[in-house]
Design a protein around this motif. Structure first.
Motif, short mmCIF file in Angstrom:
data_model
loop_
_atom_site.label_atom_id
_atom_site.label_comp_id
_atom_site.label_asym_id
_atom_site.label_seq_id
_atom_site.Cartn_x
_atom_site.Cartn_y
_atom_site.Cartn_z
N SER A 42 16.57 41.85 -17.53
CA SER A 42 16.76 40.41 -17.63
C SER A 42 17.95 40.07 -18.53
N SER A 123 7.09 31.28 -18.16
CA SER A 123 7.59 31.49 -16.79
C SER A 123 8.09 30.20 -16.15
N ASP A 124 7.38 29.09 -16.29
CA ASP A 124 7.82 27.83 -15.68
C ASP A 124 9.16 27.38 -16.25
N VAL A 127 11.96 29.72 -14.82
CA VAL A 127 12.27 29.43 -13.42
C VAL A 127 13.18 28.22 -13.32
N SER A 128 12.89 27.20 -14.10
CA SER A 128 13.71 25.98 -14.10
C SER A 128 15.12 26.26 -14.62
N PHE A 130 16.78 29.16 -14.69
CA PHE A 130 17.53 29.99 -13.75
C PHE A 130 18.10 29.15 -12.60
N ALA A 131 17.30 28.21 -12.10
CA ALA A 131 17.76 27.35 -11.00
C ALA A 131 18.93 26.49 -11.46
#
Length: 357
Positions: A42, A123-124, A127-128, A130-131
């Motif tokens: 990562s 995790s949430d 994910v946000s 990275f987008a």
């Protein structure tokens, strides 16, 4: 200098943010390397730190270091020709796989040093982030592409006034004097970048050239006329049996080389244009002197150049936004990485390399 570590080895880039998106020379370099170790993991898990540690421990002048095209302060690869071993960051956007896992190279999974159970709580958020991070690069590439179209139009206008016969004659004279005639065997071409477009702007590593090459030709052209000279130099050097490091322009990665380096002759042809080369050089060739008259199209030529520069600046800003988000992602991961384990693994690899050398 990368991240506070002084590196005397030759350093370049294997990837570039360009008008055609991310442009990669990683696959060719991996084939050149021999045994390739592909590092996975990562952001923030220590991939660059792992490679810096090995580079510093080797303390050798004959290794190649590859800087990250999106963050020139980080490393994305090391090549050690004397033992035919290399290490590459194999994560997005330069996803790589070993040629023959276990036999010729292998994986190094730094993800093993992440506390997976603990980081799931973030995790949430990840994910946000990275987008958001990935969304900025298409914006940057669109601006670079438009800038390249304007620069191509500018060059087409300039070409109407270039005395190509005299320009080619001058180039043939340089070839005769410095490179010589074709030989029996053809040389090998190695592709690199010596500059990058990143959140830090459009930067180059030209200042290292005099440290590695005894003779330097400075090819000076504000109007990109080196695009018609370097292919002739490249073809002549390869035909003469010389291995060549052709360094391409991130704004024109599929076009003519920006710089030509011939290690066997200790000879470098360096372009000085938007990024000026002001280091020591044996000869300065003013290619723009072969332009006869630009009066008719001067206004449009200036407009295209100015607008293209503004678009490149906007692309850099998009990359700066991406870098800020990437820093946030790295910071999250760093809280869950066992860096003592990462560095212990790096020491194991360094010890093995030192025994091989």
């Amino acid at each position: 200098m990368i991240g506070g570590i002084v590196l005397t080895a030759f350093y370049s880039y294997l990837g570039a943010n360009s008008p055609v998106g991310f442009h990669s020379f990683y696959q060719q370099a991996m084939e050149e390397a021999g045994e390739s170790w592909i590092i996975k993991g990562s952001p923030g898990c220590g991939k660059s730190t792992f490679m810096k540690y090995i580079a510093e421990g080797l303390a050798a002048d004959n290794i190649e270091l590859f800087k990250c095209s999106s963050d020139p302060q980080s490393l994305d690869g090391i090549m050690i020709p004397s033992v035919s071993v290399a290490y590459f960051d194999g994560t997005f956007p330069h996803v790589l796989e070993p040629q023959c896992p276990g036999a010729v190279g292998n994986y190094i999974n730094l993800g093993d040093f992440i506390d997976h159970a603990a980081i799931k709580s973030r995790s949430d958020e990840l994910v946000s982030l990275f987008a958001q991070y990935k969304a900025h690069y298409p914006e940057a590439y669109t601006r670079l592409n438009t800038a390249r179209e304007l620069l191509d139009d500018r060059l087409a206008l300039i070409c109407k006034s270039v005395d190509f016969e005299k320009l080619c004659k001058r180039t043939r004279g340089i070839i005769s004097r410095e490179i010589g005639k074709p030989g029996k065997n053809k040389g090998t071409l190695h592709r690199r970048f010596l500059s990058s477009i990143s959140f830090m702007g459009h930067n180059s590593d030209l200042n290292q050239i005099p440290l590695h090459y005894e003779r330097v030709y400075r090819l000076e052209s504000y109007y990109e006329l080196t695009r018609f000279v370097t292919p002739l130099l490249l073809d002549a050097a390869l035909a003469a049996g010389k291995d060549v490091i052709a360094c391409y322009d991130p704004m024109n990665p599929n076009g003519s080389p920006e710089h030509i380096l011939i290690p066997q002759l200790s000879l470098a042809f360096v372009t000085s244009s938007d990024i000026s080369y002001n280091g020591p050089h044996d000869r300065n060739i003013r290619l723009d002197s072969y332009i006869k008259d630009l009066k008719t199209d001067r206004a449009r030529i200036r407009f295209n150049k100015k607008t293209a520069s503004c678009l490149i600046d906007e692309a850099v800003q998009s990359m700066a936004h991406a870098k800020a988000i990437h820093d946030d992602i790295e910071q999250i991961y760093k809280d869950y990485v066992d860096f003592e384990g990462v560095m212990a693994l790096a020491q194991n690899h360094l010890d093995r390399l030192l025994k091989m050398i």
